[in-house]
Scaffold this motif. Structure first.
Motif, PDB file in Angstrom:
ATOM      1  N   LEU A 148       0.850  -1.181   0.000  1.00  0.00           N
ATOM      2  CA  LEU A 148       0.000   0.000   0.000  1.00  0.00           C
ATOM      3  C   LEU A 148       0.893   1.239   0.000  1.00  0.00           C
ATOM      4  CD1 LEU A 148      -2.732   1.418   0.266  1.00  0.00           C
ATOM      5  CD2 LEU A 148      -2.566   1.100   2.756  1.00  0.00           C
ATOM      6  N   ALA A 149       0.764   2.052  -1.031  1.00  0.00           N
ATOM      7  CA  ALA A 149       1.623   3.235  -1.157  1.00  0.00           C
ATOM      8  C   ALA A 149       0.834   4.390  -1.747  1.00  0.00           C
ATOM      9  CB  ALA A 149       2.835   2.924  -2.032  1.00  0.00           C
ATOM     10  N   SER A 150       1.172   5.591  -1.292  1.00  0.00           N
ATOM     11  CA  SER A 150       0.571   6.811  -1.827  1.00  0.00           C
ATOM     12  C   SER A 150       1.676   7.765  -2.232  1.00  0.00           C
ATOM     13  CB  SER A 150      -0.324   7.484  -0.779  1.00  0.00           C
ATOM     14  OG  SER A 150      -1.446   6.679  -0.489  1.00  0.00           O
ATOM     15  N   VAL A 151       1.423   8.505  -3.312  1.00  0.00           N
ATOM     16  CA  VAL A 151       2.383   9.499  -3.783  1.00  0.00           C
ATOM     17  C   VAL A 151       2.099  10.826  -3.087  1.00  0.00           C
ATOM     18  CG1 VAL A 151       3.262  10.764  -5.771  1.00  0.00           C
ATOM     19  CG2 VAL A 151       2.561   8.378  -6.019  1.00  0.00           C
ATOM     20  N   GLY A 175     -11.524   3.762  11.240  1.00  0.00           N
ATOM     21  CA  GLY A 175     -10.869   5.055  11.420  1.00  0.00           C
ATOM     22  C   GLY A 175      -9.736   5.020  12.421  1.00  0.00           C
ATOM     23  N   LYS A 176      -9.399   3.846  12.929  1.00  0.00           N
ATOM     24  CA  LYS A 176      -8.308   3.715  13.899  1.00  0.00           C
ATOM     25  C   LYS A 176      -6.963   3.720  13.174  1.00  0.00           C
ATOM     26  CE  LYS A 176      -6.404   0.568  17.339  1.00  0.00           C
ATOM     27  NZ  LYS A 176      -6.561  -0.754  18.025  1.00  0.00           N
ATOM     28  N   THR A 177      -5.990   4.464  13.743  1.00  0.00           N
ATOM     29  CA  THR A 177      -4.657   4.514  13.157  1.00  0.00           C
ATOM     30  C   THR A 177      -3.916   3.208  13.436  1.00  0.00           C
ATOM     31  OG1 THR A 177      -4.514   6.914  13.404  1.00  0.00           O
ATOM     32  CG2 THR A 177      -2.443   5.712  13.141  1.00  0.00           C
ATOM     33  N   VAL A 178      -3.544   2.526  12.379  1.00  0.00           N
ATOM     34  CA  VAL A 178      -2.822   1.262  12.493  1.00  0.00           C
ATOM     35  C   VAL A 178      -1.319   1.472  12.342  1.00  0.00           C
ATOM     36  CG1 VAL A 178      -2.507  -1.026  11.458  1.00  0.00           C
ATOM     37  CG2 VAL A 178      -4.801  -0.044  11.653  1.00  0.00           C
ATOM     38  N   ALA A 198       4.632   7.556   0.467  1.00  0.00           N
ATOM     39  CA  ALA A 198       4.275   7.134   1.821  1.00  0.00           C
ATOM     40  C   ALA A 198       3.871   5.662   1.715  1.00  0.00           C
ATOM     41  CB  ALA A 198       3.116   7.963   2.365  1.00  0.00           C
ATOM     42  N   ILE A 199       4.656   4.790   2.334  1.00  0.00           N
ATOM     43  CA  ILE A 199       4.497   3.352   2.116  1.00  0.00           C
ATOM     44  C   ILE A 199       4.168   2.647   3.434  1.00  0.00           C
ATOM     45  CG2 ILE A 199       5.642   1.258   1.302  1.00  0.00           C
ATOM     46  CD1 ILE A 199       7.449   3.069  -0.387  1.00  0.00           C
ATOM     47  N   LYS A 207      -7.610  -4.164   5.053  1.00  0.00           N
ATOM     48  CA  LYS A 207      -7.289  -3.089   4.117  1.00  0.00           C
ATOM     49  C   LYS A 207      -7.265  -1.744   4.844  1.00  0.00           C
ATOM     50  CE  LYS A 207      -9.072  -5.423   0.018  1.00  0.00           C
ATOM     51  NZ  LYS A 207      -7.700  -5.676  -0.466  1.00  0.00           N
ATOM     52  N   LEU A 208      -6.261  -0.940   4.506  1.00  0.00           N
ATOM     53  CA  LEU A 208      -6.080   0.358   5.150  1.00  0.00           C
ATOM     54  C   LEU A 208      -6.221   1.480   4.126  1.00  0.00           C
ATOM     55  CD1 LEU A 208      -2.916  -0.493   7.312  1.00  0.00           C
ATOM     56  CD2 LEU A 208      -5.330  -0.744   7.932  1.00  0.00           C
ATOM     57  N   SER A 209      -6.414   2.673   4.644  1.00  0.00           N
ATOM     58  CA  SER A 209      -6.465   3.868   3.792  1.00  0.00           C
ATOM     59  C   SER A 209      -5.491   4.900   4.367  1.00  0.00           C
ATOM     60  CB  SER A 209      -7.877   4.452   3.736  1.00  0.00           C
ATOM     61  OG  SER A 209      -8.330   4.788   5.040  1.00  0.00           O
TER      62      SER A 209
END
Length: 218
Positions: A148-151, A175-178, A198-199, A207-209
């Protein structure tokens, strides 16, 4: 001359040796038959060398069977639980390794810049002074090796060279921070843009967001 015996009467025949032999054989056969009959009597014990009739098998003791099988079943259940824990641990380790490999492939300076970003955000209150200068877009897992990665895109809107630091939280469905990751870029010139990743190092499930929490220009 001797007188003739009266007609109709015969003298008793003399038994010769052959007749005696027949009688003796018949008596022997009769005796043998009697012995065989006695030997096959179901109440009499069988002689040595004869076939022994097995007794009817008895049903196994169910309580004893349960005691014997309880321990192996408990052992199997324990092994299955341990295997599940090991599989989950392996999945998490594998995800973390893939994330490290992806980060390393993006830039050799990634870890140093990210550590600098974490240090820069320690004393920042609120969301920071650069939330409007930072944006974030998710990337398909097919392009990131399954992680899971975001630019994260940084834009320097000032007239001076600046460093940027952001904090990204990975949240579950409630909504909990993992997981929390820090991403930074250094020496970004005025009017220029830079992109960093951000990886997440968490396993694929659940699944996370990703959420941008803080952004600081310094």
């Amino acid at each position: 001359m001797n007188p003739m015996p009266p007609r109709g009467k015969r003298s008793p025949a003399r038994r010769g040796p052959a007749a005696c032999g027949v009688l003796t054989l018949a008596a022997t056969v009769t005796a043998a038959a009697a012995l065989v009959s006695c030997g096959t009597d179901s109440d009499a014990p069988s002689s040595e060398g004869s076939r022994t009739v097995s007794e009817r098998p008895t049903a196994p003791d169910s309580s004893a069977f349960s005691e014997k099988t309880a321990s192996p079943l408990k052992s199997q259940a324990s092994e299955a639980a341990e295997s599940a824990r090991a599989s989950a641990s392996e999945a998490q380790a594998s995800a973390s390794e893939r994330a490290d490999e992806f980060e390393a492939s993006v830039s050799a300076d990634t870890e140093r810049a990210n550590q600098a970003a974490e240090n820069a955000l320690k004393d920042v209150d609120g969301k920071g002074n650069a939330m409007s200068d930072v944006s974030m877009t998710g990337r398909p897992r097919s392009e990131t090796g399954g992680v899971l990665a975001s630019v994260v895109t940084f834009t320097n809107r000032t007239d001076k060279t600046a460093d940027f630091a952001v904090r990204v939280d990975f949240l579950d469905s409630s909504g909990k921070t993992v997981e929390t990751r820090y991403v930074g870029t250094e020496n970004l010139e005025p009017g220029k843009r830079a992109q960093r990743y951000a990886i997440s190092h968490a396993p694929p499930e659940p699944k996370l967001s990703a959420k941008l929490v803080k952004a600081q220009r310094y």
